[in-house]
Design a protein around this motif. Structure first.
Motif: not given
Length: 261
Positions: A94-104
């Motif tokens: 599995l990989c996640f795909m998302t944007y920088a903001n939620p991870v930050y």
């Protein structure tokens, strides 16, 4: 670093089929079911989209899936819970795909520690420039998570620079613009793949615009695999909670096409 997503590409004689799904569309229970169904259908790796309010790299289909998911109350913790439930019976990469903001905002160390705990091997962040990758890559690597590099149609020197620094796999963007189904892919993908292969053995898979078995087979024939997102999300938009059998049939047809080359 242990590369947990290498399993998707471990057989050099077979090409990988990578499927994308937006977590929480239409709900968490359905997403768990859909991931398990696509794994049974032969997907080698599944990208799980963490919904975000401003998904700038996405076309209308995935934008609307993000809106539906967020409207239903899906959160980053909710996505981790989905993965936890999948891991009770399935070890598909599995990989996640998302944007920088939620991870930050979640906190890099906390986020990637959860990834490691749930055996999520990689993350794809479309809005993170290559030059800013190191900020996220340090804590990701500390928890054995690959930050997946994206290569788009650009200069040969830049392609090689990004590829040399890549790990996990390289996401080759087939055409400029946002995600979405395309009737024809006109970019000279073969030359991009050749540039990558000159500098690294990290596998590369092609995404953006692939929706038909013949497209998937063509892209897999010049790379290590094909990635499909919008066509899968569109099935979910059409059939909602009843999508599982349709997803199985579609993913199986795409995997069969990729495996034929």
């Amino acid at each position: 670093m242990i590369n947990k997503i290498a399993k998707a590409f471990e057989n050099p004689n077979k090409k990988a089929f990578i499927a994308f799904i937006t977590a929480g569309d239409p709900d968490a229970d359905s997403t768990v079911k859909f991931i398990l169904e696509m794994a049974k259908a032969g997907a080698d790796l599944i990208e799980v989209g963490i919904p975000f309010s401003d998904p700038t790299a996405e076309g209308v289909v995935i934008q609307e899936a993000n809106i539906r998911s967020l409207s239903n109350g899906m959160t980053t913790d909710g996505v981790f819970d989905i993965v936890k439930r999948v891991r009770e019976t399935c070890d598909i990469p599995l990989c996640f795909m998302t944007y920088a903001n939620p991870v930050y905002h979640y906190g890099y160390d906390r986020f990637f520690a959860k990834c490691e705990e749930l055996n999520v091997g990689g993350i794809i962040v479309p809005d993170m420039p290559y030059e800013e990758k190191a900020e996220m890559e340090g804590p990701a690597n500390a928890h054995n998570v690959s930050v997946i590099s994206m290569v788009s149609p650009t200069s040969d020197d830049r392609i090689k620079k990004i590829a040399k620094d890549a790990n996990g796999f390289i996401y080759v963007v087939s055409s400029m613009g946002v995600t979405g189904v395309r009737s024809e892919i006109k970019t000279d993908i073969a030359s991009i793949v050749n540039s990558i292969k000159e500098v690294t053995d990290v596998p590369c898979a092609i995404g953006f615009g692939i929706s038909k078995p013949e497209q998937a087979a063509k892209m897999a024939s010049i790379s290590d695999g094909a990635i499909v997102g919008s066509a899968i999300v569109r099935i979910v938009a059409e059939h909602g909670k009843d999508s599982a059998p349709y997803l199985y049939e579609y993913v199986k047809s795409m995997k069969d096409a990729v495996a034929s080359v």
